[in-house]
Design a protein around this motif. Structure first.
Motif, PDB file in Angstrom:
ATOM      1  N   HIS A   2      47.409  24.277  42.432  1.00 20.74           N
ATOM      2  CA  HIS A   2      46.002  23.958  42.206  1.00 20.74           C
ATOM      3  C   HIS A   2      45.782  23.759  40.714  1.00 20.74           C
ATOM      4  CE1 HIS A   2      41.782  23.986  43.548  1.00 20.74           C
ATOM      5  NE2 HIS A   2      41.518  24.563  42.397  1.00 20.74           N
ATOM      6  N   GLY A   3      45.621  22.503  40.309  1.00 19.51           N
ATOM      7  CA  GLY A   3      45.528  22.242  38.881  1.00 19.51           C
ATOM      8  C   GLY A   3      46.832  22.626  38.210  1.00 19.51           C
ATOM      9  N   GLN A   4      46.761  23.574  37.289  1.00 18.40           N
ATOM     10  CA  GLN A   4      47.963  24.038  36.601  1.00 18.40           C
ATOM     11  C   GLN A   4      48.417  25.412  37.086  1.00 18.40           C
ATOM     12  OE1 GLN A   4      46.874  23.773  32.430  1.00 18.40           O
ATOM     13  NE2 GLN A   4      47.828  21.765  32.278  1.00 18.40           N
ATOM     14  N   PHE A   5      47.887  25.859  38.202  1.00 17.90           N
ATOM     15  CA  PHE A   5      48.195  27.208  38.653  1.00 17.90           C
ATOM     16  C   PHE A   5      48.613  27.234  40.122  1.00 17.90           C
ATOM     17  CE2 PHE A   5      45.122  27.544  35.226  1.00 17.90           C
ATOM     18  CZ  PHE A   5      45.662  28.549  34.427  1.00 17.90           C
ATOM     19  N   LEU A   6      49.308  28.303  40.489  1.00 17.41           N
ATOM     20  CA  LEU A   6      49.540  28.598  41.897  1.00 17.41           C
ATOM     21  C   LEU A   6      48.361  29.428  42.384  1.00 17.41           C
ATOM     22  CD1 LEU A   6      53.321  29.569  42.181  1.00 17.41           C
ATOM     23  CD2 LEU A   6      52.222  27.417  42.790  1.00 17.41           C
ATOM     24  N   LYS A   7      47.661  28.899  43.370  1.00 18.51           N
ATOM     25  CA  LYS A   7      46.470  29.577  43.876  1.00 18.51           C
ATOM     26  C   LYS A   7      46.657  29.939  45.339  1.00 18.51           C
ATOM     27  CE  LYS A   7      41.412  29.160  44.118  1.00 18.51           C
ATOM     28  NZ  LYS A   7      40.238  28.371  43.702  1.00 18.51           N
ATOM     29  N   GLY A   8      46.247  31.151  45.693  1.00 24.19           N
ATOM     30  CA  GLY A   8      46.395  31.629  47.057  1.00 24.19           C
ATOM     31  C   GLY A   8      45.120  31.496  47.864  1.00 24.19           C
ATOM     32  N   TYR A   9      45.276  31.064  49.108  1.00 21.20           N
ATOM     33  CA  TYR A   9      44.159  30.916  50.040  1.00 21.20           C
ATOM     34  C   TYR A   9      44.502  31.637  51.343  1.00 21.20           C
ATOM     35  CZ  TYR A   9      42.647  26.956  47.102  1.00 21.20           C
ATOM     36  OH  TYR A   9      42.246  26.155  46.061  1.00 21.20           O
TER      37      TYR A   9
ATOM     38  N   THR B 132      54.540  20.966  46.985  1.00 22.76           N
ATOM     39  CA  THR B 132      53.087  20.851  46.899  1.00 22.76           C
ATOM     40  C   THR B 132      52.428  22.176  47.244  1.00 22.76           C
ATOM     41  OG1 THR B 132      53.364  18.593  47.701  1.00 22.76           O
ATOM     42  CG2 THR B 132      51.120  19.468  47.656  1.00 22.76           C
ATOM     43  N   GLY B 133      52.988  22.863  48.219  1.00 24.37           N
ATOM     44  CA  GLY B 133      52.442  24.148  48.634  1.00 24.37           C
ATOM     45  C   GLY B 133      53.302  24.775  49.703  1.00 24.37           C
ATOM     46  N   VAL B 134      53.038  26.042  49.974  1.00 26.40           N
ATOM     47  CA  VAL B 134      53.792  26.764  50.998  1.00 26.40           C
ATOM     48  C   VAL B 134      52.856  27.650  51.808  1.00 26.40           C
ATOM     49  CG1 VAL B 134      56.017  26.815  49.803  1.00 26.40           C
ATOM     50  CG2 VAL B 134      54.351  28.608  49.354  1.00 26.40           C
ATOM     51  N   ASN B 135      53.231  27.841  53.066  1.00 31.37           N
ATOM     52  CA  ASN B 135      52.607  28.881  53.876  1.00 31.37           C
ATOM     53  C   ASN B 135      53.399  30.166  53.689  1.00 31.37           C
ATOM     54  OD1 ASN B 135      51.997  26.400  56.275  1.00 31.37           O
ATOM     55  ND2 ASN B 135      50.371  27.579  55.309  1.00 31.37           N
ATOM     56  N   ILE B 136      52.713  31.279  53.747  1.00 35.52           N
ATOM     57  CA  ILE B 136      53.346  32.579  53.568  1.00 35.52           C
ATOM     58  C   ILE B 136      53.276  33.349  54.880  1.00 35.52           C
ATOM     59  CG2 ILE B 136      53.374  34.712  52.235  1.00 35.52           C
ATOM     60  CD1 ILE B 136      53.947  32.176  50.603  1.00 35.52           C
ATOM     61  N   GLY B 137      54.434  33.756  55.371  1.00 34.72           N
ATOM     62  CA  GLY B 137      54.492  34.508  56.617  1.00 34.72           C
ATOM     63  C   GLY B 137      54.727  35.982  56.372  1.00 34.72           C
ATOM     64  N   PRO B 138      54.796  36.754  57.446  1.00 34.09           N
ATOM     65  CA  PRO B 138      55.058  38.184  57.307  1.00 34.09           C
ATOM     66  C   PRO B 138      56.467  38.414  56.772  1.00 34.09           C
ATOM     67  CG  PRO B 138      55.150  37.508  59.620  1.00 34.09           C
ATOM     68  CD  PRO B 138      54.651  36.332  58.842  1.00 34.09           C
ATOM     69  N   PRO B 139      56.632  39.451  55.960  1.00 33.05           N
ATOM     70  CA  PRO B 139      55.658  40.494  55.604  1.00 33.05           C
ATOM     71  C   PRO B 139      55.061  40.301  54.214  1.00 33.05           C
ATOM     72  CG  PRO B 139      57.854  41.257  55.074  1.00 33.05           C
ATOM     73  CD  PRO B 139      57.998  39.824  55.541  1.00 33.05           C
ATOM     74  N   TYR B 140      54.922  39.052  53.768  1.00 38.67           N
ATOM     75  CA  TYR B 140      54.617  38.796  52.360  1.00 38.67           C
ATOM     76  C   TYR B 140      53.169  38.413  52.066  1.00 38.67           C
ATOM     77  CZ  TYR B 140      59.706  38.631  52.203  1.00 38.67           C
ATOM     78  OH  TYR B 140      61.044  38.944  52.320  1.00 38.67           O
ATOM     79  N   GLN B 141      52.293  38.428  53.056  1.00 36.22           N
ATOM     80  CA  GLN B 141      50.939  37.928  52.830  1.00 36.22           C
ATOM     81  C   GLN B 141      50.116  38.811  51.896  1.00 36.22           C
ATOM     82  OE1 GLN B 141      49.154  37.064  56.639  1.00 36.22           O
ATOM     83  NE2 GLN B 141      50.530  35.358  57.028  1.00 36.22           N
TER      84      GLN B 141
END
Length: 286
Positions: free
Chosen positions: A103-110, A68-77
């Motif tokens: 998000h919908g049909q895309f991978l969206k970053g927040y 469904t989604g992932v958190n991104i940690g260092p050093p990849y933010q």
């Protein structure tokens, strides 16, 4: 850049955390799963590691297994940004992503770090409206989030101190605010700052002996709170500094718990009450 099929996993989200090492993620699943349990959200949360050359490949694998989604940690933010289809306005302004959503049909970053820090400061009773000066130590995604938030809150004088002046300048120029400085220069004189934020990945003298020596000699004036984005680190020299100078210390676990609330809202559509975060923090041991 990846376009993915629309996935509705809000009721039973499959979630994860991606970082360089397992050490960076040691406490994160416990926090997420505790808050999910209290909120009645059934789902999974697992940790994944990858090397910089395989970041692209890791995103593809997440798509294939249907996270469904992932958190991104260092050093990849910061490094992950070109691999995403689109960004939220906040992530664009900050220049760092710590939460990715189908998000919908895309991978969206927040970016939920800034919101987590804001909530943690408020819950700790810090009156940010009365703060006029701040010091941010670091030059990665957490530093970008902290600078964005403090700038948005209206703190007029913000210094971003890093060992690499070019990186500090990159952060301040992107945000349109803040003064870049060399860390060694800043810490060699008394510091006037209402808020001090450690946005590096180190708080333990064994991991960063040179930084520990500098922080132990740091003299703070008018400081209300010392914030450390890290958590579960023994012999935390930022905590020792805060205690020695009678400042409030805010541990990264609190920031993590509050940003978890915002990330889960993106992944599940559920707005969790703040009291769930407070209860989770009482249940989780450092």
């Amino acid at each position: 850049m990846y376009k993915v099929n629309s996935i509705d996993r809000r009721e039973n989200p499959a979630l994860g955390f991606l970082s360089l090492t397992q050490t960076a993620s040691s406490k994160i699943p416990e926090v997420y799963l505790e808050i999910m349990k209290l909120a009645g959200i059934a789902g999974t949360y697992k940790c994944y590691t990858t090397s910089p050359p395989r970041l692209d490949e890791s995103l593809q694998s997440f798509i294939k297994i249907g996270l469904t989604g992932v958190n991104i940690g260092p050093p990849y933010q910061e490094e992950i940004i070109p691999l995403l289809a689109t960004l939220s306005e906040g992530a664009k302004m900050i220049g760092a992503v710590n939460t990715v959503v189908h998000h919908g049909q895309f991978l969206k970053g927040y970016n939920t770090n800034a919101l987590g820090l804001m909530d943690a400061l408020a819950a700790s009773g810090i009156k940010t409206a009365k703060c006029t000066t701040a010091l941010i130590i670091g030059s990665g995604g957490a530093a970008r989030s902290a600078l964005f938030l403090l700038h948005w809150l209206g703190v007029p004088l913000i210094t971003v101190a890093a060992r690499n002046i070019d990186k500090a300048e990159s952060i301040t120029s992107h945000s349109g605010g803040g003064k870049p400085a060399l860390l060694e220069d800043v810490l060699q004189r008394p510091i006037t700052a209402n808020i001090v934020i450690n946005a590096t990945s180190s708080s333990n003298p064994i991991e960063a002996p040179e930084l520990a020596d500098l922080i132990q000699q740091m003299s703070l004036d008018e400081c209300q709170v010392v914030v450390d984005f890290n958590y579960s680190q023994k012999n935390n020299f930022f905590q020792a500094c805060a205690r020695a100078q009678a400042c409030l210390f805010l541990n990264g676990l609190t920031i993590l718990a509050y940003q978890t609330r915002h990330a889960l809202a993106l992944w599940t559509g559920k707005q969790l009450p703040l009291k769930i975060v407070s209860e989770a923090l009482q249940n989780i041991k450092l």
